[in-house]
Design an enzyme around this catalytic site. Sequence first.
Site, PDB file in Angstrom:
ATOM      1  N   LEU B  79       0.793  -1.234   0.000  1.00  0.00           N
ATOM      2  CA  LEU B  79       0.000   0.000   0.000  1.00  0.00           C
ATOM      3  C   LEU B  79       0.828   1.289   0.000  1.00  0.00           C
ATOM      4  O   LEU B  79       0.593   2.186   0.805  1.00  0.00           O
ATOM      5  CB  LEU B  79      -0.981   0.012   1.192  1.00  0.00           C
ATOM      6  CG  LEU B  79      -1.822  -1.248   1.375  1.00  0.00           C
ATOM      7  CD1 LEU B  79      -2.624  -1.160   2.670  1.00  0.00           C
ATOM      8  CD2 LEU B  79      -2.743  -1.470   0.186  1.00  0.00           C
ATOM      9  N   CYS B 136      -6.608  -4.706   7.502  1.00  0.00           N
ATOM     10  CA  CYS B 136      -5.424  -4.174   8.157  1.00  0.00           C
ATOM     11  C   CYS B 136      -5.391  -4.720   9.574  1.00  0.00           C
ATOM     12  O   CYS B 136      -6.406  -4.730  10.261  1.00  0.00           O
ATOM     13  CB  CYS B 136      -5.499  -2.654   8.210  1.00  0.00           C
ATOM     14  SG  CYS B 136      -4.147  -1.910   9.131  1.00  0.00           S
ATOM     15  N   ASN B 197     -11.231  -9.520  -1.315  1.00  0.00           N
ATOM     16  CA  ASN B 197      -9.859  -9.051  -1.313  1.00  0.00           C
ATOM     17  C   ASN B 197      -8.979 -10.281  -1.578  1.00  0.00           C
ATOM     18  O   ASN B 197      -9.495 -11.391  -1.740  1.00  0.00           O
ATOM     19  CB  ASN B 197      -9.544  -8.406   0.053  1.00  0.00           C
ATOM     20  CG  ASN B 197      -8.434  -7.374  -0.043  1.00  0.00           C
ATOM     21  OD1 ASN B 197      -7.506  -7.517  -0.840  1.00  0.00           O
ATOM     22  ND2 ASN B 197      -8.518  -6.345   0.771  1.00  0.00           N
ATOM     23  N   GLY B 249     -12.759 -11.027  -8.216  1.00  0.00           N
ATOM     24  CA  GLY B 249     -11.875 -12.155  -7.950  1.00  0.00           C
ATOM     25  C   GLY B 249     -11.688 -12.960  -9.232  1.00  0.00           C
ATOM     26  O   GLY B 249     -12.504 -13.804  -9.572  1.00  0.00           O
TER      27      GLY B 249
END
Lengths: 40, 300
Positions: B79, B136, B197, B249
């Site tokens: 990131l 995170c 994700n 995805g």
Amino acid sequence: MACGFGACFGCVVPLAGGGYARTCVDGPVMDAAALAEVPA
Amino acid sequence: MSGADLAVDLCGIELAHPVLNGSGTFDAIAARRVFGDALLDDFPFSAFVSKTITLQPRDGNPPPRLYETPAGMINSIGLPNKGVHGYLEHDLPELARLPVALITNIMGSSAQELGELAAICDGRGEIAALELNVSCPNVKTGLDIGADPRELEAVVSHVRPRTTKPLIVKLTPNTADVPACAAAAEAGGADAVSLINTLRAMAWTDTTPARPWLGARTGGLSGPAVRAVAIAQVAAVAARVSVPVVGMGGIQSGRHARQFLDAGATAVAVGTETFRDPAAGARIAAELGSIAANSGLFAR
């Protein structure tokens, strides 16, 4: 290397002064003195 | 694009078609530098999702950052970004010139950080919506914020009153019960959820001694390798929540996109495929148009 045009930040090399440079757009030829390490 | 009307409403944002980019996989500013203004005339996505923005600037992870797998890749980019103030000052004026709505992805290691980011972005009219990256680690527990339904609900509840913009929560797939996390995000006030994700992944070198291939040891798996997992998670989440779902995805074609829509997604996002084909978003939307013209998809 994923994208090849500076978007993915996958091809970075560490810089002597900290931070990273992208091989694809900041290189592929770079000043060796600017790099944290020079591959053998 | 062929005849069919593919327009969708994603929590109040009108999209010309349902194909977005996955956060961090397309850099509109870098792409414009390479492809010129043609990019603005025929932008490949119906909205642009920014890279993840954090409060403080980040350099990203030590290299190597990429590893190729069968039908996919593992990344541990980490990131890198200019921090929210650098983003608002330098990137936002350029991103505001894109012909599509801008969704800004933000990440913090606590509810307070995410709330602060949301409040800072709230005054900027160029931003149509916020996507919360909750993959995170919590600095205290080490667990991803988005991996625990109770913590996720608390985080989203904290952020919700700090912005008037639609909130899209990007769910992590690296948890036991993804639909429970989606329901928690909805209960906390999310206007939409997006998934998946990347799947946590690792590779080792063939050297002696062996070491983790990636500089950050572990990374996230993406690409066609994760598609079947993604569709299963999208179907389970869409069955559980009433807010719209953005599915992603391993989508490489209109046919793949349709599978996500049939599983219950309102919109889809394309990531790894754009590394192979930067115009993939437009191609996939066009393919979806052909499919819609010949099927009941998008029939109104």
